[in-house]
Design an enzyme around this catalytic site. Structure first.
Site, PDB file in Angstrom:
ATOM      1  N   ASP A 109      63.639 146.541  96.034  1.00 55.62           N
ATOM      2  CA  ASP A 109      64.195 145.513  95.152  1.00 55.62           C
ATOM      3  C   ASP A 109      64.886 144.402  95.934  1.00 55.62           C
ATOM      4  O   ASP A 109      65.214 143.353  95.361  1.00 55.62           O
ATOM      5  CB  ASP A 109      65.218 146.130  94.185  1.00 55.62           C
ATOM      6  CG  ASP A 109      64.580 147.128  93.232  1.00 55.62           C
ATOM      7  OD1 ASP A 109      63.443 146.872  92.803  1.00 55.62           O
ATOM      8  OD2 ASP A 109      65.214 148.137  92.931  1.00 55.62           O
ATOM      9  N   CYS A 169     102.060 123.355  96.280  1.00 56.79           N
ATOM     10  CA  CYS A 169     101.136 122.767  95.312  1.00 56.79           C
ATOM     11  C   CYS A 169      99.758 122.604  95.937  1.00 56.79           C
ATOM     12  O   CYS A 169      99.548 122.943  97.106  1.00 56.79           O
ATOM     13  CB  CYS A 169     101.655 121.427  94.798  1.00 56.79           C
ATOM     14  SG  CYS A 169     101.748 120.169  96.086  1.00 56.79           S
ATOM     15  N   ASP A 216      68.063 148.832  92.390  1.00 54.47           N
ATOM     16  CA  ASP A 216      68.830 149.802  93.178  1.00 54.47           C
ATOM     17  C   ASP A 216      68.082 150.326  94.388  1.00 54.47           C
ATOM     18  O   ASP A 216      68.565 151.216  95.067  1.00 54.47           O
ATOM     19  CB  ASP A 216      69.244 150.993  92.305  1.00 54.47           C
ATOM     20  CG  ASP A 216      68.062 151.902  91.967  1.00 54.47           C
ATOM     21  OD1 ASP A 216      66.916 151.409  91.978  1.00 54.47           O
ATOM     22  OD2 ASP A 216      68.292 153.092  91.708  1.00 54.47           O
ATOM     23  N   ASP A 272      64.715 146.279  87.241  1.00 52.21           N
ATOM     24  CA  ASP A 272      63.811 147.270  87.812  1.00 52.21           C
ATOM     25  C   ASP A 272      63.789 148.450  86.839  1.00 52.21           C
ATOM     26  O   ASP A 272      64.686 148.586  86.005  1.00 52.21           O
ATOM     27  CB  ASP A 272      64.333 147.699  89.179  1.00 52.21           C
ATOM     28  CG  ASP A 272      63.522 148.833  89.770  1.00 52.21           C
ATOM     29  OD1 ASP A 272      62.286 148.727  89.784  1.00 52.21           O
ATOM     30  OD2 ASP A 272      64.135 149.821  90.199  1.00 52.21           O
ATOM     31  N   CYS A 329      99.402 120.820  99.263  1.00 53.23           N
ATOM     32  CA  CYS A 329      99.664 121.654 100.440  1.00 53.23           C
ATOM     33  C   CYS A 329      98.393 122.404 100.848  1.00 53.23           C
ATOM     34  O   CYS A 329      98.093 122.536 102.039  1.00 53.23           O
ATOM     35  CB  CYS A 329     100.776 122.660 100.147  1.00 53.23           C
ATOM     36  SG  CYS A 329     102.360 121.919  99.713  1.00 53.23           S
TER      37      CYS A 329
END
Length: 734
Positions: free
Chosen positions: A627, A20, A623, A417, A23
């Site tokens: 950026d 649980c 990308d 972008d 633990c």
């Protein structure tokens, strides 16, 4: 030096024995006490711990700490951390327990139809004892370990509750009473065993995404060496090896096609539904399926550096990470069991003080113990995150960590972008205008000078110039003293003179008069073209040579992607270094609302900071290297996998396809996932808030309480699994 004593920076460990959320808290506390450990995240659903070290430490010390806390730990190799799904608890125990328990509860069931009979007390004892002491032994072992370490867990509650009911029944049997409660103890144990078995099966399904990705990795590869084809284990393949891929086989390595061509299915890696035609010079990804054609692939990445391995690692990291909401739940769970024990004791004493029988007081206390379920609290968040990140990966969305998934549902503005994100990112040289006139010799000389500065460049505009020079069979002169002016352009020495290629703002700062070609530039920009200027001379006397204009096709899916965002009530912004006319040309055609043009990498980050003051949560999609600052400045960043590694490293989400529509899909899956987390936590809390008082006031039979507790965690996991039915909303848009 042994492997166990090798200094580590990160470590994945399999933890067994957890039942649980209590633990989880205890294991994390034990690991964090190990010298050198800076962070530890323990996941109940995967039964794994992910550990980070601030100083050199060993796996052996971590294993010892977990063992002292009462659990077993096994270090895992990074590349196989999730190769084995969570263990499914033995079904035979459930079947055996049920076989002993059904005769005990049968009289209670038959009472509903008016049939009254009782099994002899000695027979009830014979049936209940194997269930209590043999099949339920695991609860006692776990409870004992918890007590030894001065803590509590779900198994302690079950052991105390069923022992009380069993012990009361034994006492009453010896005293000659006919009405016994063996069926309550046995039924609770049987139902809890059933619940754990169903829970294990459900948790196994949450790791389906990882197992599906692992299955894509072939065990062997056909390698051509010295003119011979050898079948080698994948671990023996080296960089530069030529790997042969026949039709119907999975590609074993990342590489570049050297011979052959054919259709390749990358659906399970990128989410791309249509096969891609690969020919000589094209990149292929390990794990993709070769539909037809014989391919010879030169290996460029293997092992942990392969695309598939990095995808698996990203998904694993996201699934073991712990969001803030779960950390709050863990704090509650840490005190859950002691509080329940106190409530059970108060229930027992309260009923006795109120004049109730000792028998009734014990049964109500037992009901309190068995109705409480810290397990559901522990599973509510991690199982949902596992399913959410897994289904996202299946559709080409790699989420770096759970914090991103938790925050993405709040996004109300997305910044894009332009080049390579909304456009194809493959610009071509569309025009060249020389100050001396449009004579072909003049324009060719202009292209020659401009392309000479771009030799070796990987920038899309540089590649476009070099491609044009190659097509026109132009021999490029040597360039020396080449300098890149970030966000401005290039400067170098060509054939004894200094040449400048770049942005109009830079040219004006150099004192260049752009007036002779300004009208031509304006016309080209109005058509959506990007214009770069070429000049020569020394500082203080730089003169214009001409301009070159580039065209980049807008992605057919960009307009639909922006429309999908707007349907989610998310604002769209374009942030680009391009000129305003070209930027607005693209923005108008895809439906973007706000345009911020002529921005350098530094000012892009400042723009993001400004947007964050006007919008609660801002995401950035890019990308390229330029950026990276803006991606880092955004609350959440998206990088196209077709872009640079720098952008992907800075981003919180990697999109495996060059499809801006995946941004809206990410927001949608985040909203659905966060919604499921809230549902699960609500039901887990409300279940205990309502169930425990009902049990304390004697309104719940221990058998019903045990059934409810057993199935509460199953219902939480099952609710999380409903996310597997999610489909990207943009699919219907395309």
């Amino acid at each position: 030096m042994s492997e166990a004593n090798t200094p580590l920076t990160e470590l994945d460990v399999a933890i067994s024995g957890m039942t649980c959320a209590s633990c989880v808290a205890r294991v994390e506390k034990a690991i964090l006490k190990v010298e050198g450990v800076s962070a530890a995240s323990v996941n109940l659903a995967t039964e794994r711990a992910h550990i980070r070290f601030s100083s050199p430490a060993s796996a052996e010390r971590v294993v010892q700490a977990v063992s002292k806390a009462g659990y077993a730990a096994t270090p895992l190799q990074a590349e196989t951390a999730f190769s084995a799904p969570p263990e499914i608890h033995s079904g035979w125990k459930v079947a055996t327990a049920a076989a002993f328990t059904v005769p005990l509860i049968l009289p209670m069931l038959l009472m509903v139809v008016g049939i009254h009979f009782n099994l002899p007390g000695w027979l009830q004892w014979l049936l209940a004892t194997p269930v209590q002491l043999w099949l339920g032994a695991s609860f006692y072992r776990s409870a004992w370990q918890a007590l030894l370490h001065r803590s509590g867990n779900m198994d302690l509650l079950v052991a105390l509750g069923t022992t009380a009911a069993y012990g009361l029944s034994v006492y009453m049997l010896l005293m000659g009473h006919e009405h016994l409660y063996f069926e309550a103890a046995s039924a609770v144990i049987t139902l809890v065993l059933l619940g754990k078995w169903l829970e294990s099966r459900a948790k196994r399904q949450t790791t389906e995404a990882i197992r599906a990705l692992q299955a894509l990795r072939p065990d062997t590869a056909i390698v051509r060496r010295d003119g011979k084809e050898l079948s080698l284990p994948l671990a023996q393949v080296r960089l530069g090896d030529l790997v042969i891929v026949r039709p119907g086989e999975r590609i074993a390595v990342d590489g570049v096609v050297q011979e052959g061509e054919g259709q390749v299915d990358e659906a399970l890696i990128t989410g791309e539904s249509m096969p891609l035609h690969k020919r000589v010079g094209d990149h292929v990804t390990g794990g993709a399926y070769n539909l037809d054609g014989l391919l010879c692939v030169k290996t460029t990445a293997i092992g942990a550096e392969s695309t598939l391995a990095r995808i698996i690692r990203l998904v694993e990291d996201a699934q073991v990470a712990k969001p803030d909401i779960q950390r709050l739940v863990d704090k509650v769970s840490a005190v859950f069991v002691p509080v329940v024990l106190v409530i059970a004791l108060v229930t027992l004493l309260g009923w006795l003080l109120a004049g109730g029988s000792g028998e009734q007081a014990i049964l109500n206390a037992v009901a309190v113990l068995v109705i409480a379920c810290p397990c559901a609290l522990g599973l509510a968040t991690p199982t949902t995150i596992m399913v959410g990140t897994g289904i996202a990966a299946k559709h080409g969305i790699l989420i770096k960590d759970a914090q991103v998934l938790e925050l993405a549902h709040q996004i109300n503005a997305v910044v894009f972008d332009k080049t390579g994100t909304l456009t194809e990112g493959k610009p071509r040289l569309m025009a060249a205008r020389a100050v001396d006139g449009d004579d072909p010799q003049h324009t060719q000389a202009l292209v020659r000078l401009a392309a000479s500065l771009e030799q070796g460049s990987r920038h899309p505009l540089g590649v476009a110039l070099l491609t044009a020079a190659e097509e026109q069979q132009i021999t490029l002169p040597v360039v020396t003293q080449l300098q890149e002016k970030v966000g401005q352009g290039l400067q170098g020495e060509v054939e004894g003179r200094t040449v400048y290629l770049g942005h109009g703002r830079w040219m004006q700062a150099l004192g260049v008069d752009l007036a002779p070609l300004q009208a031509a530039a304006d016309a080209l920009q109005a058509q959506g073209h990007t214009v770069s200027w070429l000049a020569t001379g020394n500082v203080g006397r730089v003169v214009l040579l001409g301009l070159v204009a580039f065209g980049d096709q807008i992605k057919a899916i960009s307009a639909q992607a922006i429309a999908s965002l707007h349907r989610l009530n998310v604002a769209s912004v374009m942030l680009t270094g391009d000129n305003p006319r070209s930027a607005h040309y693209v923005a108008d055609r895809v439906g973007i609302q706000t345009v911020l043009a002529e921005q350098t990498p530094e000012t892009k980050a400042a723009c993001i900071a400004d947007l964050k003051t006007r919008h609660a949560v801002v995401a950035m999609v890019g990308d390229g290297i330029n950026d990276a600052p803006a991606l880092a400045a955004a609350d959440i960043s998206f990088a196209m996998s077709t872009g640079t590694d720098v952008a992907m490293h800075a981003a919180g989400v990697t999109l495996m396809r060059s499809d801006p529509g995946l941004v809206a899909d990410t927001i949608d899956i985040s909203r659905r996932t966060y919604g499921k987390i809230r549902q699960n936590l609500f039901w887990a809390f409300i279940y205990n808030v309502i169930g425990i008082p009902l049990a304390a006031f004697g309104l719940l039979n221990p058998v019903i309480a045990g059934a409810a507790m057993a199935f509460s965690s199953v219902s939480v996991v099952s609710n999380a699994l409903l996310l597997r039915r999610w489909r990207p909303p943009t699919t219907s848009d395309h």
